[in-house]
Design an enzyme around this catalytic site. Structure first.
Site, PDB file in Angstrom:
ATOM      1  N   GLU A 127      -1.368   3.010   1.231  1.00 50.92           N
ATOM      2  CA  GLU A 127      -0.513   2.380   2.236  1.00 50.92           C
ATOM      3  C   GLU A 127       0.945   2.292   1.799  1.00 50.92           C
ATOM      4  O   GLU A 127       1.855   2.472   2.610  1.00 50.92           O
ATOM      5  CB  GLU A 127      -1.039   0.971   2.536  1.00 50.92           C
ATOM      6  CG  GLU A 127      -0.292   0.256   3.641  1.00 50.92           C
ATOM      7  CD  GLU A 127      -0.872  -1.117   3.927  1.00 50.92           C
ATOM      8  OE1 GLU A 127      -0.444  -1.721   4.912  1.00 50.92           O
ATOM      9  OE2 GLU A 127      -1.727  -1.574   3.150  1.00 50.92           O
ATOM     10  N   ASP A 128       1.174   2.039   0.521  1.00 53.77           N
ATOM     11  CA  ASP A 128       2.531   1.688   0.076  1.00 53.77           C
ATOM     12  C   ASP A 128       3.160   2.658  -0.922  1.00 53.77           C
ATOM     13  O   ASP A 128       4.283   2.416  -1.366  1.00 53.77           O
ATOM     14  CB  ASP A 128       2.516   0.288  -0.566  1.00 53.77           C
ATOM     15  CG  ASP A 128       2.140  -0.793   0.432  1.00 53.77           C
ATOM     16  OD1 ASP A 128       2.393  -0.596   1.629  1.00 53.77           O
ATOM     17  OD2 ASP A 128       1.570  -1.816   0.017  1.00 53.77           O
TER      18      ASP A 128
END
Length: 728
Positions: free
Chosen positions: A84-85
């Site tokens: 996600e990051d």
């Protein structure tokens, strides 16, 4: 190196040391590899506290180690934010760590790449994904709970607005889920942390109050514990652990609210827990305590004979003790060591992966409630209703215990009816139900069940099935879902034809050939987005009204990017006064739907409104307070709001005036309307039972304020008793 970096180094060092202590040598390397990948990926990222970001996944993994989770879960926890990051992809994880760990990470990852119309839809989609992932592997939820726990522990670094949002979501969703999974250690800490941010004044007051009386309370509890030890040794029970513990702040807070008490009036702030080796010893301890101290009536619960749905087992009793000429109630919990592990860590204490059954995809029987949540998803595509059902279901801790004719215990939520029981046995038992006996007496289907009732369901294989009135009788979300599914199956072919026709007709109005729109790629995109199985399920959902035609069309058009869309609008009925109306309403955040204004309540701009999805006739707009709405199927109601409109658009509104029966009253009414420069379309009059004159007028206005202004002028007429808009 600053202070936060030093703390981060200590956190990482302690974690890696714990890994070496808890896991086999062959598994330590996998965890260290996962840590190294996460550490490199998160390099240069920091938490709001100022600590390096890697401390977050490290602490999440550390929490799961304490719960006794397996190596794959710990690795997934370390990697849960990488996709996600950071630059790490799902493919990278599958290549290096395998599908099992990658699937766990995917289950936890948020749906941040999808465009949502509102916050509730985003939250609902995340909930859906979590529950579907949990259905395949409950470890997804365990990682999510550990993730949420650490985020709550560090909530003080965020803005007060975010604190309130996150704390409320945690209390509504994550804390109840921890409770349903039996993980009381996480549930209790989450609740206490939520209270700290949602009602800090109460949290601080409870904290101060408990600290002030801590020494006094400990003296009383220690005295009781010593006496219990003596009683148990006299009864030849030698192998036991006994200790006192202060109840969690949130449980004290709820009791104060529920019973309208102050902290000084809550006496059982401390519970005493006795842990023994066997079930036989549990009952022996109970007998010894009851023989010495008087139990409080109604406070004994045997969760060993009848465990809670989350696997919790224990004996609970409250006894009255005397200390320095005063009486005090003390709660005593008695359980085995195994029961204690289950109480603290729930489903993790029974972890099947530790028993060598790895890769299992079927849900455990203990997760039957997840199936029910997923069944709601089949019926409800509306985000708000889906979230409301989840909140009610997972947070419902009040239960009644009823019996089948063979003596089996069935746990039902408090308030459940006899018909709910029939559907709790099996959907077919409910569908073929023709009558129900409670304690050998035939009772109405809406009879509310009580603990101790024996319930027998009478069925007939030739029964036609449920009626729609049954949706008003049942109280559990599960029963409602099963009844809705029955109607969807019975009328599925009709819904498929209707839905397909609606999509094809809409496509033609947009200048698109249906064959160009309903491509395999387009159908698959809609299936992935709304979790359908095939095209027929999409058509049925559109025809039934549980899926928006406009949302499906937008997804199909977006997927088939080569289409040329002429944006021809759907035809609407028009008259001399309808100019500008067609673009005045947005339904569920989408403009240009076929909308009709109901005649029963005549909504006008400024009114709070709601839409009702009709089959094949678009959306009918009603005022939110229209009484007709009560008879509608809730799943067809959708959010609607006014949009920009033509300043010349006019709307009919009906106003009822109750006045004294005076000859010139109608002249006064028509004069008031004329003074407002409003065209009058109709007027009629009658007398009510009290002899008052009742006039109904219909005037043409452009907005809600005009109606209010006219009503105020009418009420100012001396003979007028009241004036108001009619609701239908």
């Amino acid at each position: 190196m600053n202070l936060e970096q030093e703390k981060a180094e200590v956190t990482i060092k302690n974690f890696l040391s714990k890994v070496k202590h808890y896991y086999h040598a062959r598994d330590i390397g996998r965890i260290e590899d996962a840590f190294n990948v996460a550490n490199k990926a998160h390099q240069g990222q920091f938490r709001a506290s100022g600590r390096p970001y890697i401390t977050h996944p490290t602490i999440v993994a550390d929490i799961l180690i304490d719960m006794g989770l397996d190596v794959s879960t710990v690795c997934a926890a370390l990697l849960h934010d990488t996709v996600e990051d950071t630059y790490v992809t799902d493919g990278d994880l599958r290549k290096q760590f395998g599908d099992e760990i990658a699937d766990l990470v995917a289950g936890v990852t948020k749906l941040d790449k999808i465009q949502f119309h509102n916050k509730e839809e985003e939250q609902a989609e995340n909930m859906r994904k979590m529950f579907f992932a949990m259905a395949k592997d409950v470890r997804v939820m365990l990682i999510k709970l550990a993730d949420r726990l650490h985020n709550m522990r560090s909530l003080m670094y965020l803005s007060s607005e975010k604190q309130l949002i996150i704390a409320k979501e945690t209390l509504d969703i994550f804390s109840p889920i921890a409770g349903r999974l039996g993980i009381s250690s996480i549930k209790s800490e989450l609740e206490d942390l939520c209270l700290k941010y949602l009602d800090n004044e109460a949290y601080a007051a409870i904290s101060r109050g408990i600290a002030l009386k801590k020494q006094e309370r400990e003296v009383i509890v220690d005295s009781f514990i010593e006496q219990v030890k003596g009683e148990l040794k006299d009864g030849n029970i030698d192998d036991f652990d006994i200790y006192g513990r202060t109840k969690h702040f949130y449980s004290i807070y709820k009791k104060m609210k529920r019973q309208n008490k102050t902290l000084e009036q809550v006496y059982d702030l401390t519970a005493v827990r006795v842990i023994v080796d066997t079930i036989k010893d549990c009952y022996a301890v109970l007998g010894a305590i009851h023989a010495r101290w008087k139990p409080m009536p109604g406070r004994f619960k045997d969760y060993i004979a009848v465990p809670k749905p989350n696997m919790y087992q224990s004996l609970h009793t409250t006894v009255i003790i005397e200390f320095e000429k005063h009486s005090y109630p003390i709660e005593v919990q008695i359980r085995t060591h195994e029961m204690h592990k289950i109480a603290e860590y729930g489903i993790a204490a029974h972890w099947k992966y530790k028993e060598g059954v790895s890769g299992a995809t079927a849900m455990d029987d203990r997760l039957g409630w997840v199936k029910e949540v997923l069944s709601y998803d089949n019926d409800l595509k509306d985000s708000t209703e889906f979230l409301d059902l989840i909140r009610k279901d997972i947070s419902n801790t009040n239960e009644v215990y009823v019996f089948t004719p063979t003596g089996d215990v069935k746990i039902m939520q408090a308030g459940a009816t006899a018909l709910d029981f029939a559907y709790a046995i099996h959907s077919q038992v409910g569908n073929k139900c023709v009558g129900i006996k409670v304690n050998n007496k035939i009772v109405p289907l809406e009879t509310v069940l009580n603990t101790g009732d024996t319930v027998e369901v009478m069925t007939n294989p030739n029964a036609k099935g449920p009626s729609r009135d049954w949706l008003k009788i049942v109280k559990t979300a599960s029963a409602k879902s099963k009844i809705r599914q029955f109607f969807k199956r019975e009328l599925k072919d009709e819904y498929i034809r209707t839905g397909k026709s609606m999509i094809e007709r809409d496509a033609k109005h947009r200048g698109i050939a249906p064959s160009e729109l309903l491509t395999p790629e387009g159908i698959q995109a809609v299936c992935d987005r709304y979790m359908c199985n095939d095209a027929d399920e999409i058509f049925a959902a559109v025809g039934y009204g549980s899926m928006s035609l406009q949302q499906v069309m937008l997804k199909l058009i977006a997927t088939n990017k080569g289409l040329t869309v002429t944006n021809v609008q759907q035809p609407r009925r028009s008259n001399k006064n309808s100019g500008g109306k067609k673009n005045t309403v947005i339904v569920k955040g989408v403009e240009d739907l076929l909308v009709r204004f109901s005649r029963c309540c005549s909504p006008v701009p400024g009114d709070e409104i709601v839409g009702y999805i009709s089959r094949g006739r678009g959306v009918c707009v009603h005022r939110a307070d229209c009484p007709v709405i009560k008879s509608f199927e809730k799943e067809r109601l959708v959010h609607a709001e006014w949009s920009n409109m033509d300043a010349n658009a006019t709307f009919p509104v009906s106003i009822e005036i109750v006045s004294e029966d005076r000859g010139d009253i109608f002249a006064d009414i028509t004069k008031a309307v004329a003074n407002e420069n409003l065209p009058m379309l109709a007027i009629n009059a009658r007398k009510d039972k009290k002899g008052n004159a009742v006039a109904n007028i219909t005037v043409e206005i452009t907005n809600h304020d005009q109606a209010l202004q006219l009503i105020n002028k009418l009420r100012a007429i001396p003979a007028v008793i009241n004036a108001y808009r009619t609701k239908g």
